[in-house]
Design a protein around this motif. Structure first.
Motif, PDB file in Angstrom:
ATOM      1  N   TRP A   1      40.218  10.489 -37.264  1.00  0.00           N
ATOM      2  CA  TRP A   1      40.929  11.023 -38.450  1.00  0.00           C
ATOM      3  C   TRP A   1      41.312  12.209 -37.926  1.00  0.00           C
ATOM      4  O   TRP A   1      40.925  12.902 -37.004  1.00  0.00           O
ATOM      5  N   ASP A   2      42.526  12.583 -38.776  1.00  0.00           N
ATOM      6  CA  ASP A   2      43.203  13.977 -38.311  1.00  0.00           C
ATOM      7  C   ASP A   2      42.575  14.810 -39.068  1.00  0.00           C
ATOM      8  O   ASP A   2      42.740  15.186 -40.258  1.00  0.00           O
ATOM      9  N   TYR A   3      41.772  15.625 -38.500  1.00  0.00           N
ATOM     10  CA  TYR A   3      41.172  17.017 -39.158  1.00  0.00           C
ATOM     11  C   TYR A   3      42.249  18.117 -39.438  1.00  0.00           C
ATOM     12  O   TYR A   3      41.700  18.692 -40.551  1.00  0.00           O
ATOM     13  N   ASN A   4      43.305  18.086 -38.801  1.00  0.00           N
ATOM     14  CA  ASN A   4      44.337  19.045 -39.233  1.00  0.00           C
ATOM     15  C   ASN A   4      43.525  20.365 -39.490  1.00  0.00           C
ATOM     16  O   ASN A   4      43.531  20.981 -40.680  1.00  0.00           O
ATOM     17  N   PHE A   5      42.756  20.996 -38.246  1.00  0.00           N
ATOM     18  CA  PHE A   5      41.981  22.069 -38.572  1.00  0.00           C
ATOM     19  C   PHE A   5      43.071  23.233 -38.778  1.00  0.00           C
ATOM     20  O   PHE A   5      43.939  23.762 -37.709  1.00  0.00           O
ATOM     21  N   GLN A   6      43.222  24.255 -39.992  1.00  0.00           N
ATOM     22  CA  GLN A   6      44.004  25.152 -40.219  1.00  0.00           C
ATOM     23  C   GLN A   6      43.102  26.524 -40.718  1.00  0.00           C
ATOM     24  O   GLN A   6      42.034  26.064 -41.377  1.00  0.00           O
ATOM     25  N   PRO A   7      43.534  27.747 -40.114  1.00  0.00           N
ATOM     26  CA  PRO A   7      42.945  28.850 -40.761  1.00  0.00           C
ATOM     27  C   PRO A   7      42.815  28.867 -42.085  1.00  0.00           C
ATOM     28  O   PRO A   7      43.802  28.309 -42.649  1.00  0.00           O
ATOM     29  N   ALA A   8      41.835  29.715 -42.722  1.00  0.00           N
ATOM     30  CA  ALA A   8      41.400  29.613 -43.742  1.00  0.00           C
ATOM     31  C   ALA A   8      42.454  30.968 -44.445  1.00  0.00           C
ATOM     32  O   ALA A   8      42.131  30.968 -45.776  1.00  0.00           O
ATOM     33  N   GLY A   9      42.957  31.766 -43.643  1.00  0.00           N
ATOM     34  CA  GLY A   9      43.759  32.827 -44.164  1.00  0.00           C
ATOM     35  C   GLY A   9      44.361  33.424 -43.027  1.00  0.00           C
ATOM     36  O   GLY A   9      44.340  33.282 -41.804  1.00  0.00           O
ATOM     37  N   SER A  10      44.854  34.603 -43.260  1.00  0.00           N
ATOM     38  CA  SER A  10      45.360  35.694 -42.102  1.00  0.00           C
ATOM     39  C   SER A  10      44.342  36.182 -41.452  1.00  0.00           C
ATOM     40  O   SER A  10      44.735  36.191 -40.122  1.00  0.00           O
ATOM     41  N   THR A  11      43.315  36.419 -41.824  1.00  0.00           N
ATOM     42  CA  THR A  11      42.262  36.658 -40.995  1.00  0.00           C
ATOM     43  C   THR A  11      41.146  35.589 -40.815  1.00  0.00           C
ATOM     44  O   THR A  11      40.646  34.789 -41.652  1.00  0.00           O
ATOM     45  N   PRO A  12      40.698  35.232 -39.399  1.00  0.00           N
ATOM     46  CA  PRO A  12      40.031  34.020 -39.190  1.00  0.00           C
ATOM     47  C   PRO A  12      38.466  34.391 -39.639  1.00  0.00           C
ATOM     48  O   PRO A  12      38.049  35.648 -39.733  1.00  0.00           O
ATOM     49  N   LEU A  13      37.849  33.290 -40.377  1.00  0.00           N
ATOM     50  CA  LEU A  13      36.483  33.350 -40.728  1.00  0.00           C
ATOM     51  C   LEU A  13      35.580  32.968 -39.487  1.00  0.00           C
ATOM     52  O   LEU A  13      35.582  31.433 -39.568  1.00  0.00           O
ATOM     53  N   THR A  14      35.323  33.439 -38.703  1.00  0.00           N
ATOM     54  CA  THR A  14      34.461  33.021 -37.513  1.00  0.00           C
ATOM     55  C   THR A  14      33.386  33.986 -37.012  1.00  0.00           C
ATOM     56  O   THR A  14      33.527  35.259 -37.321  1.00  0.00           O
ATOM     57  N   PHE A  15      32.343  33.458 -36.588  1.00  0.00           N
ATOM     58  CA  PHE A  15      31.327  34.206 -35.557  1.00  0.00           C
ATOM     59  C   PHE A  15      30.855  33.377 -34.303  1.00  0.00           C
ATOM     60  O   PHE A  15      30.913  32.191 -34.267  1.00  0.00           O
ATOM     61  N   THR A  16      30.363  34.071 -33.429  1.00  0.00           N
ATOM     62  CA  THR A  16      29.720  33.563 -32.302  1.00  0.00           C
ATOM     63  C   THR A  16      28.454  34.015 -32.227  1.00  0.00           C
ATOM     64  O   THR A  16      28.069  35.071 -32.253  1.00  0.00           O
ATOM     65  N   VAL A  17      27.509  33.052 -32.175  1.00  0.00           N
ATOM     66  CA  VAL A  17      26.127  33.291 -32.137  1.00  0.00           C
ATOM     67  C   VAL A  17      25.646  32.597 -30.821  1.00  0.00           C
ATOM     68  O   VAL A  17      25.990  31.713 -30.339  1.00  0.00           O
ATOM     69  N   LYS A  18      24.503  33.073 -30.156  1.00  0.00           N
ATOM     70  CA  LYS A  18      23.870  32.640 -29.099  1.00  0.00           C
ATOM     71  C   LYS A  18      23.389  31.282 -29.506  1.00  0.00           C
ATOM     72  O   LYS A  18      22.860  30.934 -30.326  1.00  0.00           O
ATOM     73  N   SER A  19      23.777  30.271 -28.401  1.00  0.00           N
ATOM     74  CA  SER A  19      23.630  28.928 -28.783  1.00  0.00           C
ATOM     75  C   SER A  19      22.230  28.462 -28.970  1.00  0.00           C
ATOM     76  O   SER A  19      21.968  27.642 -29.923  1.00  0.00           O
ATOM     77  N   ALA A  20      21.032  29.068 -28.329  1.00  0.00           N
ATOM     78  CA  ALA A  20      19.769  28.846 -28.491  1.00  0.00           C
ATOM     79  C   ALA A  20      19.357  29.056 -29.791  1.00  0.00           C
ATOM     80  O   ALA A  20      18.512  28.496 -30.398  1.00  0.00           O
ATOM     81  N   ALA A  21      19.857  30.321 -30.341  1.00  0.00           N
ATOM     82  CA  ALA A  21      19.509  31.009 -31.574  1.00  0.00           C
ATOM     83  C   ALA A  21      20.075  29.999 -32.685  1.00  0.00           C
ATOM     84  O   ALA A  21      19.528  29.830 -33.652  1.00  0.00           O
ATOM     85  N   LEU A  22      21.390  29.298 -32.449  1.00  0.00           N
ATOM     86  CA  LEU A  22      21.869  28.509 -33.484  1.00  0.00           C
ATOM     87  C   LEU A  22      21.126  27.286 -33.747  1.00  0.00           C
ATOM     88  O   LEU A  22      20.844  26.958 -34.698  1.00  0.00           O
ATOM     89  N   LYS A  23      20.803  26.749 -32.435  1.00  0.00           N
ATOM     90  CA  LYS A  23      20.170  25.507 -32.579  1.00  0.00           C
ATOM     91  C   LYS A  23      18.748  25.613 -33.196  1.00  0.00           C
ATOM     92  O   LYS A  23      18.419  24.906 -34.101  1.00  0.00           O
ATOM     93  N   GLU A  24      18.137  26.666 -32.882  1.00  0.00           N
ATOM     94  CA  GLU A  24      16.735  27.269 -33.418  1.00  0.00           C
ATOM     95  C   GLU A  24      16.828  27.200 -34.785  1.00  0.00           C
ATOM     96  O   GLU A  24      16.005  26.809 -35.802  1.00  0.00           O
ATOM     97  N   ALA A  25      17.880  27.804 -35.476  1.00  0.00           N
ATOM     98  CA  ALA A  25      17.967  27.874 -36.759  1.00  0.00           C
ATOM     99  C   ALA A  25      18.278  26.701 -37.632  1.00  0.00           C
ATOM    100  O   ALA A  25      17.757  26.549 -38.683  1.00  0.00           O
TER     101      ALA A  25
END
Length: 304
Positions: A142-166
């Protein structure tokens, strides 16, 4: 009976060599969230892309760029696509990956019967050889056609280990997890709803060792099926955890969630055999893993 010599003489679509099989196993295992999984492989002059998906709600891609390989000879017209069993492919690659030994393998496609051919090319003692049967892909991704949600990206970067644990801690099988981003205070909240609530807050300024980056200019929240969210982290390779890498999550238009991991496919021995005399070391060889998760649609969801 027709002679096959004509087809045998044809140049394969792809012949490439890789000197870190374990890195490739790690990258492909990261998108293996159940025992029996079909995958589509697409070849191009830029590299190999492997795609897996489930029920039109979860899709994952592994990008193995041509720079990851020590040689990459591409001769196809267009972009050949074929289906394989992901589990079978990973099991075959594992056979070439002896602990402490960085095996050099050659990957070739297609073989005489359209199979994917793998063989070891650096072992003086024995040659390991495998054929992986391919099929015409039933899956049309399927074509996910990922587009930004607005002029400012809604994004965060988290330590992979912490993300998996959460996500492991939020286990609500059959339920959904709400992800909320808010700019003030800058934070990410994961909330599980089931027999009671469970909530994990990540505050940007409080734990910069946990949340490495954060961009958000307005509050948004979406819910995602727990089983799909868990698939994005359930098989994060131990090498990613050990390297203390970060995973990047981005919420796009309509709540589409993109989760990105980086897996090292660099040779693990002391030195790369192809370091030039001037001591030039190849740049870090990274496989890119991307997951796309569609949100659960709420009637009262007014984010967009």
């Amino acid at each position: 009976m027709m002679s096959s010599s004509a087809t045998d003489a044809e140049t394969p679509d792809l012949v490439c060599r890789l000197d870190n099989v374990q890195g490739m196993v790690d990258a492909l295992s990261a998108v293996r969230w159940k025992r029996h999984q079909d995958a589509v492989i697409e070849l191009s002059e830029h590299g190999i892309v492997l795609i897996v998906e489930e029920s039109g709600c979860l899709q994952a891609k592994v990008y193995l760029q041509s720079e990851l390989f020590i040689s990459y000879e591409y001769a196809a017209q267009g972009r050949p696509r074929f289906g394989v069993s992901l589990g079978l492919l990973v099991d075959c690659l594992n056979a070439f990956s002896a602990p402490g030994h960085s095996s050099l393998i050659e990957i070739r496609y297609p073989g005489p019967d359209m199979q994917l051919l793998l063989k070891s090319v650096d072992s003086p003692d024995a040659c390991i050889y495998a054929e992986v049967r391919t099929r015409i892909p039933e899956m049309i991704s399927w074509d996910y056609n990922f587009q930004p949600a607005g002029s400012t990206p809604l994004t965060f970067t988290v330590k992979s280990a912490a993300l998996k644990e959460a996500i492991d801690d939020l286990e609500w099988p059959g339920s959904s997890i709400q992800i909320k981003l808010q700019p003030d205070p800058p934070s990410v909240t994961f909330k599980g709803e089931g027999h009671g609530d469970l909530q994990i807050d990540m505050l940007y300024y409080v734990s910069t060792d946990l949340l490495i980056a954060f961009h958000c200019d307005r509050e948004v929240s979406y819910r995602y099926k727990y089983k799909f969210l868990r698939a994005t982290t359930s098989n994060i390779p131990s090498s990613v955890i050990k390297d203390n890498r970060g995973s990047k999550l981005t919420i796009g238009r309509g709540g589409m969630l993109k989760v990105q991991h980086l897996v090292s496919v660099a040779r693990t021995s002391n030195q790369h055999p192809h370091v030039e005399s001037a001591g030039y070391q190849q740049p870090s060889r990274i496989a890119y893993i991307e997951f796309y998760v569609k949100p659960e649609i709420d009637e009262d969801n007014v984010n967009d």
